[in-house]
Each structure stands twice: as C-alpha cells, then as structure tokens.
Write an enzyme that holds these catalytic residues in place. Structure first.
Site, short mmCIF file in Angstrom:
data_model
loop_
_atom_site.label_atom_id
_atom_site.label_comp_id
_atom_site.label_asym_id
_atom_site.label_seq_id
_atom_site.Cartn_x
_atom_site.Cartn_y
_atom_site.Cartn_z
N HIS A 82 -3.44 -4.15 -1.20
CA HIS A 82 -4.26 -3.20 -0.46
C HIS A 82 -5.43 -2.68 -1.29
O HIS A 82 -5.37 -2.65 -2.53
CB HIS A 82 -3.40 -2.04 0.03
N GLU A 84 -6.53 0.33 -1.71
CA GLU A 84 -6.19 1.50 -2.51
C GLU A 84 -5.47 1.08 -3.79
O GLU A 84 -5.75 1.61 -4.87
CB GLU A 84 -5.26 2.45 -1.72
N CYS A 110 -1.28 3.32 3.67
CA CYS A 110 0.09 3.11 4.11
C CYS A 110 1.04 3.88 3.20
O CYS A 110 0.63 4.46 2.19
CB CYS A 110 0.42 1.61 4.09
N CYS A 113 1.00 2.66 -0.49
CA CYS A 113 -0.18 3.16 -1.19
C CYS A 113 -0.09 4.66 -1.40
O CYS A 113 -0.52 5.17 -2.44
CB CYS A 113 -1.45 2.80 -0.42
#
Length: 151
Positions: A82, A84, A110, A113
């Site tokens: 991801h 992040e 999410c 993260c």
C-alpha cells in the site's frame, strides 16, 4: 500574473501532490498516493504497487480480481504494497523520522496501514476517499490520530 489568493492551502497543496504520486501506481484496481509531511516539508512519498524488483500486476494480472476478493478484505492476497506502507518504508530506508508527521493520502488507510501509522507516530491523516474498513477508523480514533476528510 495570478493573484496571491489563487494559492492553494497547504492541505490542498499536499493532497494534490498525493494524487500526482498515485499516478505512479501499478495496481490494476485502485491507484493510491501518500505523502508524509512535517513542518510543511515533504518527508517521503509512496504509491501502491509491487515491491522493488518484483513484476508488476500489469505483467502478472491481479490475483484478487481473479478470486473476486472484495475491496478491504484479504489484503495478504496481493503482490502490491500500500501507498501508506511505501511512504513509511521510504522514510525508514532513508533514515527520516516521521514521528509527529501528517499523512496526506488519496484514500483512508486500511486497518493494516492504520496499525503501522499508529506505531510510526503519525498524528494526523488527511484523506480524499473512503475505504471499506471500519476497523481502521476505530483504531485510528482510539489511538488519537486525527482523521480529516478532504474532498
């Protein structure tokens, strides 16, 4: 010559940069960009896609798509990392402290993260779009991370 009033706010400026970073994404389902900022300075950026040196989903296809995995579920069934996570990893890789930083992200992080964000000491998140992960919002709120929707 443009008027001084045409200047974007700092929040819009960094969010616009997050959307630009998202254009580097190699994910076939969703392009996400993230920018870590402290004292109005960019510390690191990240976009979602396969780890360095690994074939992109555009080459291998999307396993989540083939298995009809809904958004926000079974994150482990993905070659990608991801945005992040990539921004946090980039900061660590280059020895940049992100404690007390603000994250600008095109999507709400999410739950995976969110856990990394909490432990990394990020104190505020600006995001544009929602994400199908109620646990993320609950954990960020409990941890005292300020979450602000911009968009």
């Amino acid at each position: 010559m443009s008027e001084i009033n045409d200047r974007p706010s700092w929040e819009k400026y960094f969010m616009d940069i997050a959307f630009l970073v998202a254009k580097r994404s190699t994910c076939l389902r969703r392009s996400v960009g993230a920018v870590l900022v402290k004292n109005k300075r960019i510390l690191a950026t990240g976009y979602n896609g396969a780890p360095s040196g690994i074939r992109h989903c555009s080459e291998t296809g999307c396993l989540r798509e083939r298995l009809n995995v809904p958004s926000g579920e079974k994150h482990e069934l993905c070659r990608g990392i991801h945005a992040e996570q990539n921004s946090i990893i980039q900061a660590a890789f280059h020895g940049v402290s992100i404690k007390g930083a603000t994250l600008f992200c095109t999507n709400l992080p999410c739950s995976i993260c969110a856990k990394m964000i909490i432990n990394a000491g990020i104190t505020r998140i600006y995001f544009h779009d929602g994400y199908a992960d109620a646990m993320s919002e609950e954990m960020l709120k409990e941890a005292g991370v300020e979450v602000i929707r911009k968009g």
